[in-house]
Design a protein around this motif. Structure first.
Motif, PDB file in Angstrom:
ATOM      1  N   VAL A  66       1.120  -1.264   0.387  1.00 27.51           N
ATOM      2  CA  VAL A  66      -0.343   0.098   0.331  1.00 27.51           C
ATOM      3  C   VAL A  66       0.849   1.167  -0.181  1.00 27.51           C
ATOM      4  CG1 VAL A  66      -1.844   1.267   1.545  1.00 27.51           C
ATOM      5  CG2 VAL A  66      -1.982  -1.174   1.053  1.00 27.51           C
ATOM      6  N   GLU A  67       2.517   1.148   1.240  1.00 25.66           N
ATOM      7  CA  GLU A  67       2.493   2.668   0.801  1.00 25.66           C
ATOM      8  C   GLU A  67       3.918   2.764  -0.232  1.00 25.66           C
ATOM      9  OE1 GLU A  67       6.974   3.051   3.529  1.00 25.66           O
ATOM     10  OE2 GLU A  67       4.926   2.875   4.484  1.00 25.66           O
ATOM     11  N   LYS A  68       4.384   1.507  -0.413  1.00 26.23           N
ATOM     12  CA  LYS A  68       4.972   1.965  -2.022  1.00 26.23           C
ATOM     13  C   LYS A  68       4.265   2.193  -3.497  1.00 26.23           C
ATOM     14  CE  LYS A  68       9.122  -0.686  -4.313  1.00 26.23           C
ATOM     15  NZ  LYS A  68       9.389  -1.752  -3.602  1.00 26.23           N
ATOM     16  N   TYR A  69       2.719   1.243  -3.079  1.00 27.76           N
ATOM     17  CA  TYR A  69       2.491   1.457  -4.907  1.00 27.76           C
ATOM     18  C   TYR A  69       1.792   2.177  -5.082  1.00 27.76           C
ATOM     19  CZ  TYR A  69       5.713  -2.115  -5.878  1.00 27.76           C
ATOM     20  OH  TYR A  69       7.227  -3.011  -5.657  1.00 27.76           O
ATOM     21  N   GLY A  70       0.799   2.462  -3.689  1.00 28.33           N
ATOM     22  CA  GLY A  70      -0.449   2.975  -3.393  1.00 28.33           C
ATOM     23  C   GLY A  70      -1.849   2.451  -3.933  1.00 28.33           C
ATOM     24  N   SER A  71      -1.616   0.848  -3.393  1.00 29.44           N
ATOM     25  CA  SER A  71      -3.297   0.001  -3.616  1.00 29.44           C
ATOM     26  C   SER A  71      -3.531  -0.063  -2.124  1.00 29.44           C
ATOM     27  CB  SER A  71      -2.148  -1.592  -3.717  1.00 29.44           C
ATOM     28  OG  SER A  71      -1.455  -1.007  -4.879  1.00 29.44           O
ATOM     29  N   THR A  72      -4.646  -0.078  -2.484  1.00 26.68           N
ATOM     30  CA  THR A  72      -5.818  -0.486  -1.162  1.00 26.68           C
ATOM     31  C   THR A  72      -5.666  -1.967  -0.687  1.00 26.68           C
ATOM     32  OG1 THR A  72      -7.589  -1.194  -2.504  1.00 26.68           O
ATOM     33  CG2 THR A  72      -7.467   1.505  -2.641  1.00 26.68           C
ATOM     34  N   ALA A  73      -6.054  -2.020  -0.046  1.00 18.79           N
ATOM     35  CA  ALA A  73      -5.799  -3.768   0.420  1.00 18.79           C
ATOM     36  C   ALA A  73      -6.937  -4.361  -0.366  1.00 18.79           C
ATOM     37  CB  ALA A  73      -6.848  -3.076   1.848  1.00 18.79           C
ATOM     38  N   GLU A  74      -7.940  -3.996  -0.952  1.00 15.99           N
ATOM     39  CA  GLU A  74      -8.231  -4.333  -1.701  1.00 15.99           C
ATOM     40  C   GLU A  74      -8.498  -5.151  -2.804  1.00 15.99           C
ATOM     41  OE1 GLU A  74      -9.928  -2.201   0.112  1.00 15.99           O
ATOM     42  OE2 GLU A  74     -11.373  -2.340   0.910  1.00 15.99           O
ATOM     43  N   GLN A  75      -7.233  -4.226  -3.638  1.00 12.54           N
ATOM     44  CA  GLN A  75      -6.743  -4.847  -3.928  1.00 12.54           C
ATOM     45  C   GLN A  75      -4.847  -5.301  -4.047  1.00 12.54           C
ATOM     46  OE1 GLN A  75      -5.411  -0.660  -5.563  1.00 12.54           O
ATOM     47  NE2 GLN A  75      -6.510  -0.403  -7.076  1.00 12.54           N
ATOM     48  N   SER A  76      -4.271  -5.201  -3.443  1.00 14.39           N
ATOM     49  CA  SER A  76      -3.650  -6.008  -2.413  1.00 14.39           C
ATOM     50  C   SER A  76      -3.835  -7.375  -2.566  1.00 14.39           C
ATOM     51  CB  SER A  76      -2.806  -5.229  -1.288  1.00 14.39           C
ATOM     52  OG  SER A  76      -1.949  -6.282  -0.900  1.00 14.39           O
ATOM     53  N   GLN A  78      -6.977  -8.966  -3.851  1.00 13.45           N
ATOM     54  CA  GLN A  78      -6.551  -8.768  -5.745  1.00 13.45           C
ATOM     55  C   GLN A  78      -5.974  -9.494  -5.898  1.00 13.45           C
ATOM     56  OE1 GLN A  78      -8.954  -6.240  -7.311  1.00 13.45           O
ATOM     57  NE2 GLN A  78     -10.717  -6.425  -6.414  1.00 13.45           N
ATOM     58  N   VAL A  79      -4.692  -8.925  -5.727  1.00 17.19           N
ATOM     59  CA  VAL A  79      -3.404  -9.597  -6.170  1.00 17.19           C
ATOM     60  C   VAL A  79      -2.610 -11.105  -5.845  1.00 17.19           C
ATOM     61  CG1 VAL A  79      -1.278  -9.359  -6.750  1.00 17.19           C
ATOM     62  CG2 VAL A  79      -2.895  -7.361  -6.747  1.00 17.19           C
ATOM     63  N   ARG A  80      -3.374 -11.350  -4.365  1.00 15.41           N
ATOM     64  CA  ARG A  80      -2.520 -12.056  -3.011  1.00 15.41           C
ATOM     65  C   ARG A  80      -3.822 -13.160  -4.097  1.00 15.41           C
ATOM     66  NH1 ARG A  80      -1.667 -11.239   2.247  1.00 15.41           N
ATOM     67  NH2 ARG A  80       0.033  -9.302   2.547  1.00 15.41           N
ATOM     68  N   ASP A  81      -4.197 -13.152  -3.778  1.00 12.02           N
ATOM     69  CA  ASP A  81      -5.270 -13.954  -4.246  1.00 12.02           C
ATOM     70  C   ASP A  81      -4.877 -14.657  -6.197  1.00 12.02           C
ATOM     71  OD1 ASP A  81      -6.729 -13.817  -2.719  1.00 12.02           O
ATOM     72  OD2 ASP A  81      -8.697 -12.764  -3.292  1.00 12.02           O
ATOM     73  N   ARG A  82      -5.077 -13.346  -6.864  1.00 16.02           N
ATOM     74  CA  ARG A  82      -4.560 -13.768  -8.711  1.00 16.02           C
ATOM     75  C   ARG A  82      -3.237 -14.633  -8.397  1.00 16.02           C
ATOM     76  NH1 ARG A  82      -2.105 -10.126 -12.829  1.00 16.02           N
ATOM     77  NH2 ARG A  82      -2.097 -11.279 -15.039  1.00 16.02           N
ATOM     78  N   LEU A  83      -1.908 -14.300  -7.199  1.00 15.58           N
ATOM     79  CA  LEU A  83      -0.496 -14.648  -7.378  1.00 15.58           C
ATOM     80  C   LEU A  83      -1.020 -16.693  -6.779  1.00 15.58           C
ATOM     81  CD1 LEU A  83       1.743 -12.499  -6.599  1.00 15.58           C
ATOM     82  CD2 LEU A  83       1.950 -13.481  -8.015  1.00 15.58           C
ATOM     83  N   THR A  84      -1.753 -16.784  -6.310  1.00 14.10           N
ATOM     84  CA  THR A  84      -1.897 -18.237  -4.999  1.00 14.10           C
ATOM     85  C   THR A  84      -2.448 -19.233  -6.509  1.00 14.10           C
ATOM     86  OG1 THR A  84      -2.905 -16.541  -2.901  1.00 14.10           O
ATOM     87  CG2 THR A  84      -3.530 -18.921  -3.489  1.00 14.10           C
TER      88      THR A  84
END
Length: 219
Positions: A66-76, A78-84
């Motif tokens: 969130v701090e480095k890329y400005g992503s929201t917790a929800e976006q983060s 979503q990326v975790r789910d996609r990677l998994t």
């Protein structure tokens, strides 16, 4: 270049970081492409730190993203789910949790540099990916690194000596500068046959196309 069984061999240099999930996804995609084409690779892993200024205590992974890329917790998430899901398809397990942490990887890169001279760099790299992403262990901790190295067939006493000596710090810094001076600013970055650069986890079809190009030029 051919192997003893006459299968072609392609040199592939991979610039990556242990805490980069796309690096293991990209490698698994590449590995499948190599198997599908029945091509062997001579792999060399090269150091890159996504967070060279990361402190010894690390940082919560979600907070860091969130701090480095400005992503929201929800976006983060979503990326975790996609990677998994992608990892599962490729036979790799991501075990993200709310307590997952990003850590400093400079010691791990020093260990990988040493392991290259022992002929065990690739198995160590695979062990470190699993240690960090699957087992959720701190790969900045020397005892964790020793455990991963031992699982990759390296002598734990020699590993500790290599890490504590500091002898590999300067060579790793030099290799990092080499790649950044050539425009590498993100990973994975794969160089095929010393000629063709592919950045990011581009999928099996893309890797096959590049591999086939290398093979046709070598024929």
């Amino acid at each position: 270049m051919t192997a003893p069984d006459n299968r072609p061999v392609v040199q592939i240099d991979i610039v990556s970081d242990i805490v980069c999930p796309w690096c293991i996804v990209g490698f698994r995609q590449l590995d499948k492409a190599l198997a599908d084409l029945e091509v062997l690779a001579r792999l060399r892993w090269h150091p890159f730190e996504l967070n060279p200024d990361m402190g010894p205590d690390g940082q919560n992974l979600r907070e860091h993203i969130v701090e480095k890329y400005g992503s929201t917790a929800e976006q983060s998430q979503q990326v975790r789910d996609r990677l998994t899901a992608m990892g599962a398809e490729l036979g790799f397990t991501f075990n993200f949790t709310d307590d997952s942490r990003i850590v400093n990887t400079f010691p791990a890169h020093q260990l990988l540099d040493w392991a290259e001279g022992q002929g065990r760099q690739h198995p160590l790299k695979m062990a470190l990916f699993q240690t960090y992403f699957t087992q959720q262990k701190d790969v900045s901790d020397i005892d964790v690194l020793i455990g991963a190295a031992e699982s990759a067939g390296l002598d734990p006493v020699a590993v500790r000596q290599a890490l504590e000596s500091g002898a590999y710090a300067a060579p790793v810094r030099e290799k990092q500068r080499f790649w950044t001076s050539r425009g590498i600013s993100g990973v994975p970055a794969m160089v095929f046959g010393g000629k063709y650069l592919v950045t990011g986890a581009q999928g099996g079809d893309t890797y096959k196309q590049v591999l086939q190009r290398c093979l046709s030029e070598a024929a």
